[in-house]
Write a protein that holds these residues in place. Structure first.
Motif, PDB file in Angstrom:
ATOM      1  N   THR A 180     -33.814  70.530 -58.170  1.00  0.00           N
ATOM      2  CA  THR A 180     -33.571  71.445 -59.290  1.00  0.00           C
ATOM      3  C   THR A 180     -34.714  71.453 -60.301  1.00  0.00           C
ATOM      4  OG1 THR A 180     -32.351  69.698 -60.435  1.00  0.00           O
ATOM      5  CG2 THR A 180     -31.070  71.248 -59.103  1.00  0.00           C
ATOM      6  N   GLY A 181     -35.746  70.640 -60.081  1.00  0.00           N
ATOM      7  CA  GLY A 181     -36.921  70.645 -60.948  1.00  0.00           C
ATOM      8  C   GLY A 181     -38.078  71.357 -60.289  1.00  0.00           C
ATOM      9  N   SER A 182     -39.042  71.772 -61.084  1.00  0.00           N
ATOM     10  CA  SER A 182     -40.237  72.417 -60.550  1.00  0.00           C
ATOM     11  C   SER A 182     -41.303  71.374 -60.240  1.00  0.00           C
ATOM     12  CB  SER A 182     -40.782  73.448 -61.538  1.00  0.00           C
ATOM     13  OG  SER A 182     -41.086  72.851 -62.783  1.00  0.00           O
ATOM     14  N   HIS A 183     -42.254  71.739 -59.368  1.00  0.00           N
ATOM     15  CA  HIS A 183     -43.273  70.793 -58.909  1.00  0.00           C
ATOM     16  C   HIS A 183     -44.618  71.499 -58.760  1.00  0.00           C
ATOM     17  CE1 HIS A 183     -40.275  67.683 -57.917  1.00  0.00           C
ATOM     18  NE2 HIS A 183     -39.528  68.686 -57.506  1.00  0.00           N
ATOM     19  N   PRO A 184     -45.632  71.123 -59.550  1.00  0.00           N
ATOM     20  CA  PRO A 184     -46.972  71.699 -59.387  1.00  0.00           C
ATOM     21  C   PRO A 184     -47.725  71.003 -58.247  1.00  0.00           C
ATOM     22  CG  PRO A 184     -46.951  70.195 -61.240  1.00  0.00           C
ATOM     23  CD  PRO A 184     -45.541  70.233 -60.721  1.00  0.00           C
ATOM     24  N   PRO A 194     -64.280  70.004 -43.305  1.00  0.00           N
ATOM     25  CA  PRO A 194     -63.868  68.753 -42.668  1.00  0.00           C
ATOM     26  C   PRO A 194     -63.737  67.609 -43.666  1.00  0.00           C
ATOM     27  CG  PRO A 194     -65.500  69.868 -41.328  1.00  0.00           C
ATOM     28  CD  PRO A 194     -65.429  70.622 -42.617  1.00  0.00           C
ATOM     29  N   GLY A 195     -62.577  66.967 -43.633  1.00  0.00           N
ATOM     30  CA  GLY A 195     -62.328  65.877 -44.561  1.00  0.00           C
ATOM     31  C   GLY A 195     -60.875  65.462 -44.543  1.00  0.00           C
ATOM     32  N   VAL A 196     -60.560  64.448 -45.307  1.00  0.00           N
ATOM     33  CA  VAL A 196     -59.184  63.970 -45.474  1.00  0.00           C
ATOM     34  C   VAL A 196     -58.744  64.413 -46.867  1.00  0.00           C
ATOM     35  CG1 VAL A 196     -57.688  61.948 -45.607  1.00  0.00           C
ATOM     36  CG2 VAL A 196     -59.542  62.021 -43.922  1.00  0.00           C
ATOM     37  N   TRP A 197     -57.726  65.271 -46.928  1.00  0.00           N
ATOM     38  CA  TRP A 197     -57.345  65.908 -48.183  1.00  0.00           C
ATOM     39  C   TRP A 197     -55.859  65.700 -48.469  1.00  0.00           C
ATOM     40  CZ3 TRP A 197     -61.886  66.734 -50.011  1.00  0.00           C
ATOM     41  CH2 TRP A 197     -62.909  67.226 -49.202  1.00  0.00           C
ATOM     42  N   LEU A 198     -55.563  65.228 -49.660  1.00  0.00           N
ATOM     43  CA  LEU A 198     -54.172  65.098 -50.077  1.00  0.00           C
ATOM     44  C   LEU A 198     -53.588  66.451 -50.463  1.00  0.00           C
ATOM     45  CD1 LEU A 198     -53.665  61.977 -52.402  1.00  0.00           C
ATOM     46  CD2 LEU A 198     -52.861  62.306 -50.067  1.00  0.00           C
ATOM     47  N   PHE A 199     -52.300  66.619 -50.205  1.00  0.00           N
ATOM     48  CA  PHE A 199     -51.497  67.731 -50.708  1.00  0.00           C
ATOM     49  C   PHE A 199     -50.319  67.077 -51.407  1.00  0.00           C
ATOM     50  CE2 PHE A 199     -48.083  71.000 -49.776  1.00  0.00           C
ATOM     51  CZ  PHE A 199     -48.547  71.947 -50.681  1.00  0.00           C
ATOM     52  N   HIS A 200     -50.235  67.245 -52.732  1.00  0.00           N
ATOM     53  CA  HIS A 200     -49.242  66.439 -53.452  1.00  0.00           C
ATOM     54  C   HIS A 200     -48.798  67.113 -54.743  1.00  0.00           C
ATOM     55  CE1 HIS A 200     -51.987  64.916 -56.701  1.00  0.00           C
ATOM     56  NE2 HIS A 200     -52.922  65.122 -55.785  1.00  0.00           N
ATOM     57  N   CYS A 201     -47.632  66.703 -55.206  1.00  0.00           N
ATOM     58  CA  CYS A 201     -47.169  67.095 -56.527  1.00  0.00           C
ATOM     59  C   CYS A 201     -48.036  66.380 -57.557  1.00  0.00           C
ATOM     60  CB  CYS A 201     -45.703  66.737 -56.716  1.00  0.00           C
ATOM     61  SG  CYS A 201     -45.068  67.131 -58.366  1.00  0.00           S
ATOM     62  N   HIS A 202     -48.475  67.131 -58.578  1.00  0.00           N
ATOM     63  CA  HIS A 202     -49.374  66.536 -59.567  1.00  0.00           C
ATOM     64  C   HIS A 202     -48.644  65.948 -60.770  1.00  0.00           C
ATOM     65  CE1 HIS A 202     -53.304  65.745 -61.319  1.00  0.00           C
ATOM     66  NE2 HIS A 202     -53.827  66.147 -60.181  1.00  0.00           N
ATOM     67  N   HIS A 259     -43.869  61.796 -59.838  1.00  0.00           N
ATOM     68  CA  HIS A 259     -43.413  62.223 -58.513  1.00  0.00           C
ATOM     69  C   HIS A 259     -44.371  61.746 -57.421  1.00  0.00           C
ATOM     70  CE1 HIS A 259     -41.076  65.779 -60.533  1.00  0.00           C
ATOM     71  NE2 HIS A 259     -40.576  64.587 -60.815  1.00  0.00           N
ATOM     72  N   LEU A 260     -45.667  61.741 -57.732  1.00  0.00           N
ATOM     73  CA  LEU A 260     -46.626  61.192 -56.768  1.00  0.00           C
ATOM     74  C   LEU A 260     -46.334  59.713 -56.536  1.00  0.00           C
ATOM     75  CD1 LEU A 260     -49.127  61.379 -54.994  1.00  0.00           C
ATOM     76  CD2 LEU A 260     -50.536  61.052 -57.046  1.00  0.00           C
ATOM     77  N   ALA A 261     -46.003  58.994 -57.608  1.00  0.00           N
ATOM     78  CA  ALA A 261     -45.662  57.573 -57.463  1.00  0.00           C
ATOM     79  C   ALA A 261     -44.412  57.383 -56.621  1.00  0.00           C
ATOM     80  CB  ALA A 261     -45.470  56.942 -58.842  1.00  0.00           C
ATOM     81  N   GLN A 262     -43.516  58.376 -56.623  1.00  0.00           N
ATOM     82  CA  GLN A 262     -42.306  58.315 -55.804  1.00  0.00           C
ATOM     83  C   GLN A 262     -42.557  58.728 -54.357  1.00  0.00           C
ATOM     84  OE1 GLN A 262     -39.973  60.840 -58.645  1.00  0.00           O
ATOM     85  NE2 GLN A 262     -38.358  59.335 -58.272  1.00  0.00           N
ATOM     86  N   GLY A 263     -43.770  59.222 -54.058  1.00  0.00           N
ATOM     87  CA  GLY A 263     -44.108  59.532 -52.674  1.00  0.00           C
ATOM     88  C   GLY A 263     -44.197  60.995 -52.332  1.00  0.00           C
ATOM     89  N   LEU A 264     -44.328  61.891 -53.317  1.00  0.00           N
ATOM     90  CA  LEU A 264     -44.320  63.330 -53.035  1.00  0.00           C
ATOM     91  C   LEU A 264     -45.729  63.794 -52.681  1.00  0.00           C
ATOM     92  CD1 LEU A 264     -42.294  65.556 -52.759  1.00  0.00           C
ATOM     93  CD2 LEU A 264     -42.613  66.141 -55.159  1.00  0.00           C
ATOM     94  N   ALA A 265     -46.139  63.452 -51.459  1.00  0.00           N
ATOM     95  CA  ALA A 265     -47.500  63.736 -51.007  1.00  0.00           C
ATOM     96  C   ALA A 265     -47.558  63.703 -49.486  1.00  0.00           C
ATOM     97  CB  ALA A 265     -48.480  62.714 -51.585  1.00  0.00           C
ATOM     98  N   MET A 266     -48.598  64.323 -48.948  1.00  0.00           N
ATOM     99  CA  MET A 266     -48.912  64.231 -47.527  1.00  0.00           C
ATOM    100  C   MET A 266     -50.420  64.365 -47.361  1.00  0.00           C
ATOM    101  SD  MET A 266     -47.665  67.956 -46.078  1.00  0.00           S
ATOM    102  CE  MET A 266     -48.121  67.510 -44.393  1.00  0.00           C
ATOM    103  N   THR A 267     -50.902  64.159 -46.136  1.00  0.00           N
ATOM    104  CA  THR A 267     -52.334  64.104 -45.870  1.00  0.00           C
ATOM    105  C   THR A 267     -52.736  65.142 -44.833  1.00  0.00           C
ATOM    106  OG1 THR A 267     -52.147  61.705 -46.172  1.00  0.00           O
ATOM    107  CG2 THR A 267     -54.233  62.548 -45.320  1.00  0.00           C
ATOM    108  N   MET A 268     -53.792  65.909 -45.152  1.00  0.00           N
ATOM    109  CA  MET A 268     -54.398  66.822 -44.191  1.00  0.00           C
ATOM    110  C   MET A 268     -55.668  66.177 -43.649  1.00  0.00           C
ATOM    111  SD  MET A 268     -52.318  69.408 -44.383  1.00  0.00           S
ATOM    112  CE  MET A 268     -51.064  69.977 -45.551  1.00  0.00           C
TER     113      MET A 268
END
Length: 610
Positions: free
Chosen positions: A413-417, A484-492, A496-505
């Motif tokens: 129910t919250g928004s996430h940038p 080419p690289g390792v790039w995070l995609f995550h809530c800023h 929320h990032l500390a809670q794990g709202l991220a993934m890796t490309m």
């Protein structure tokens, strides 16, 4: 033909002459600051100062930041937010993703070419560090922008939330059994250019200015407007846009805007510059928390400086410009026919330790034992196998030049940038849009994206690197995997990032191996930090598919238990242990009393016998 060649040669030689090395030496230490006038606190300073220095470069410059970690008790790093780092992925900055954390007493050099333009910022990307003040603007000037001759002067404006407690003290209360809902810490104040004391932007009448607006905060988005003025949006997140008139912006953490503001042809009064914190993000609003702040567009220093006339009852009544409708100035066409589609859902839930976590699908990002980029560099041909990056980094391996589509649904129910490192992405769709409708699903059921029933995608989609995911709504984005690289995609939102709202490309890993070398100084940092720099996510260098010992998220709550139930069970167990401890303690006390009594009786008996 010859004249064209001479012109191109002249242009190239001019650019080579103008490009320069811009060097900053950062000694990162603790200093004391009190930006809201309410509480002194330790913050992360650079060269003994806070606020931190604004980094300024020209497009094409080589930026070199020599950083020494003098904090004494904290690891650190620097992420240059929005920088593509094309060919220099090892300079991107997130710890355990593209580098090892920089331990106290160690140095690290960031060195990359800035081949882009616009408004950015830099910040720490190690653990909880932005709340301690480690963030500031990074400006890339461009003397070839289409609007460079349209303004006389520019102002850089940062906005942020502010906490009186240090992150190390906030963290245990946030990630705690006592906070099973994951309620985010409430800020103590909101800053405008790192103060609450009221700032005047001195302007002349009938003059155009460029305002660079950056939300460098941890958590809370802010609305921005200037009473009785409109402005033209000309840039979002480093992307020039067709000039678009607006009178209000919603700026989430990590987002940036540049606007052209033309002043009135009069000097009879000054006008409030208004920032309003998005109160819908706050679970509670303390009575002493001020949400609205007034600074001034100052035409006449001797004239009155009125407070803003804010007539709305709650911030969600405000109606800002919808960013997804902006048209890039370069008119880059819609990316068609994605070659890979990634479907994700944001979920906030508890795990079996009773604490609140954040998930993309069923994975809460957990850092590996080896930085993911270093796994790429040491894995050989297995670098194309997502297995080697671990089960909890949520790594997706992308092919070179894949057209990638991400569909992100929000079950929260919250928004996430959400921010994507290394890229700008096209915004194909977002529902709901800003304004009162932005919250229309917050109290009902989630409204997921339906690929067979959606609004037509724009011919020239807006592009940016940070986009707000609406409450229980969705967005659809696309980008080309050409970096080419390792790039995070995550809530800023840092919490929320500390809670794990991220993934890796993991983008084109074999090309990464061919094009990149890890500087020896970076390996020295790993040694100093005691972090492995070869191996899979578990640190295994013998069998990269063997993940035994990898860092893992806590276990799932057993079937049939609710989050509230598991928390109650944990408290019951804790209470039981405390109860048993009390029994043992009192029992031992009684035993001690008996032993003392026996000793006393024995003494009396001996005396009697004598």
């Amino acid at each position: 033909m010859l004249s064209v060649f001479i012109f191109l040669a002249f242009a190239l030689s001019k650019s080579l002459v103008l490009a320069k090395n811009v060097v900053y030496d950062f000694n990162v230490t603790w200093v004391t600051a009190n930006p809201d006038g309410l509480a002194d606190r330790k913050v992360v300073g650079v060269n003994g100062q806070w606020p931190l220095p604004v980094i300024e470069v020209d497009k094409g410059d080589q930026l070199i930041v020599n950083m020494y970690n003098g904090l004494g008790d904290k690891n650190t790093s620097i992420h240059f937010h929005g920088m593509y780092q094309n060919g220099t992925n090892n300079m991107d900055g997130p710890s355990m993703v593209t580098q090892c954390p920089i331990p106290p007493g160690a140095s690290f050099t960031y060195n990359f070419t800035v081949n882009q333009n616009g408004t950015y910022f830099y910040h720490c990307h190690t653990d909880y560090c932005i709340p301690d003040g480690y963030r500031q603007a990074l400006i890339v000037h461009d003397n070839s922008s289409y609007f460079v001759d349209d303004y006389e002067e520019e102002f850089t404006i940062t906005m942020s939330d502010w906490y009186h407690n240090m992150a190390e003290n906030i963290k245990p209360e946030f990630m705690s059994l006592y906070n099973p809902t994951g309620a985010e810490p409430i800020p103590n104040a909101f800053l405008f250019n790192d103060t609450t004391q009221g700032i005047n932007l001195d302007v002349k009448p009938n003059t155009t200015y460029l305002l660079r607006l950056i939300n460098v905060g941890v958590f809370v988005a802010q609305y921005f407007y200037i009473e009785d003025h409109t402005f033209q949006i000309v840039e979002i997140d480093g992307v020039y846009t067709e000039p678009t008139e607006a009178d209000m912006l919603y700026i989430a953490v990590a987002q940036r805007y540049s606007v052209l503001l033309t002043t009135k042809n009069t000097t009879d009064k000054n006008y409030p510059i208004v920032t309003v914190a998005d109160s819908t993000l706050l679970d509670t609003i303390p009575s002493d928390l001020r949400l609205n702040y007034t600074n001034w567009l100052q035409y006449d220093a001797s004239a009155a400086h009125p407070q803003a006339n804010i007539t709305v009852s709650v911030s969600s009544d405000l109606d800002p410009y919808e960013d997804s409708t902006l048209v890039p100035y370069d008119h880059m066409s819609l990316l068609e026919n994605p070659t890979i589609s990634i479907n994700l859902a944001v979920v906030m839930d508890n795990l079996d330790n009773g604490k609140g976590y954040a998930f993309l699908n069923n994975i809460s990002y957990t850092a590996p034992k080896v930085p993911t980029l270093y796994t790429v560099m040491s894995a050989g041909e297995l670098a194309t196998d997502a297995t080697v990056y671990g089960d909890y980094t949520h790594s997706m391996v992308l092919g070179h030049n894949d057209v990638v589509e991400i569909v992100l649904n929000n079950n929260d129910t919250g928004s996430h940038p959400f921010h994507l490192h290394g890229h700008q992405f096209q915004v194909l769709g977002k529902n709901p849009s800003y304004g009162p409708d932005f919250f229309k699903y917050a109290d009902g059921d989630p409204f997921p994206y339906d690929p067979s029933n959606h609004s037509a995608f724009p011919a020239y989609p807006a592009r940016r690197d940070t986009l707000v995911l609406p409450p229980q709504g969705y967005f659809v984005i696309r980008f080309v995997a050409d970096n080419p690289g390792v790039w995070l995609f995550h809530c800023h939102i840092d919490w929320h990032l500390a809670q794990g709202l991220a993934m890796t490309m993991v983008e084109a890993p074999l090309q990464i191996q061919q094009r990149m070398t890890i500087p020896s100084g970076h390996i020295d940092t790993c040694r100093a930090a005691g972090v492995q720099y070869e191996g899979n996510a578990a640190g295994n260098t013998e069998d990269y598919t063997d993940l035994r010992g990898q860092n893992a998220q806590p276990g799932w709550i057993p079937g049939g238990f609710t989050a509230r139930g598991i928390v109650a069970m944990v408290f019951s167990i804790v209470s039981a242990f405390l109860g048993m401890g009390s029994i043992v303690l009192y029992g031992l006390s009684d035993l001690k009393f008996v032993n003392e009594n026996v000793q006393s009786t024995s003494d009396v008996a001996e005396e009697y016998h004598d």
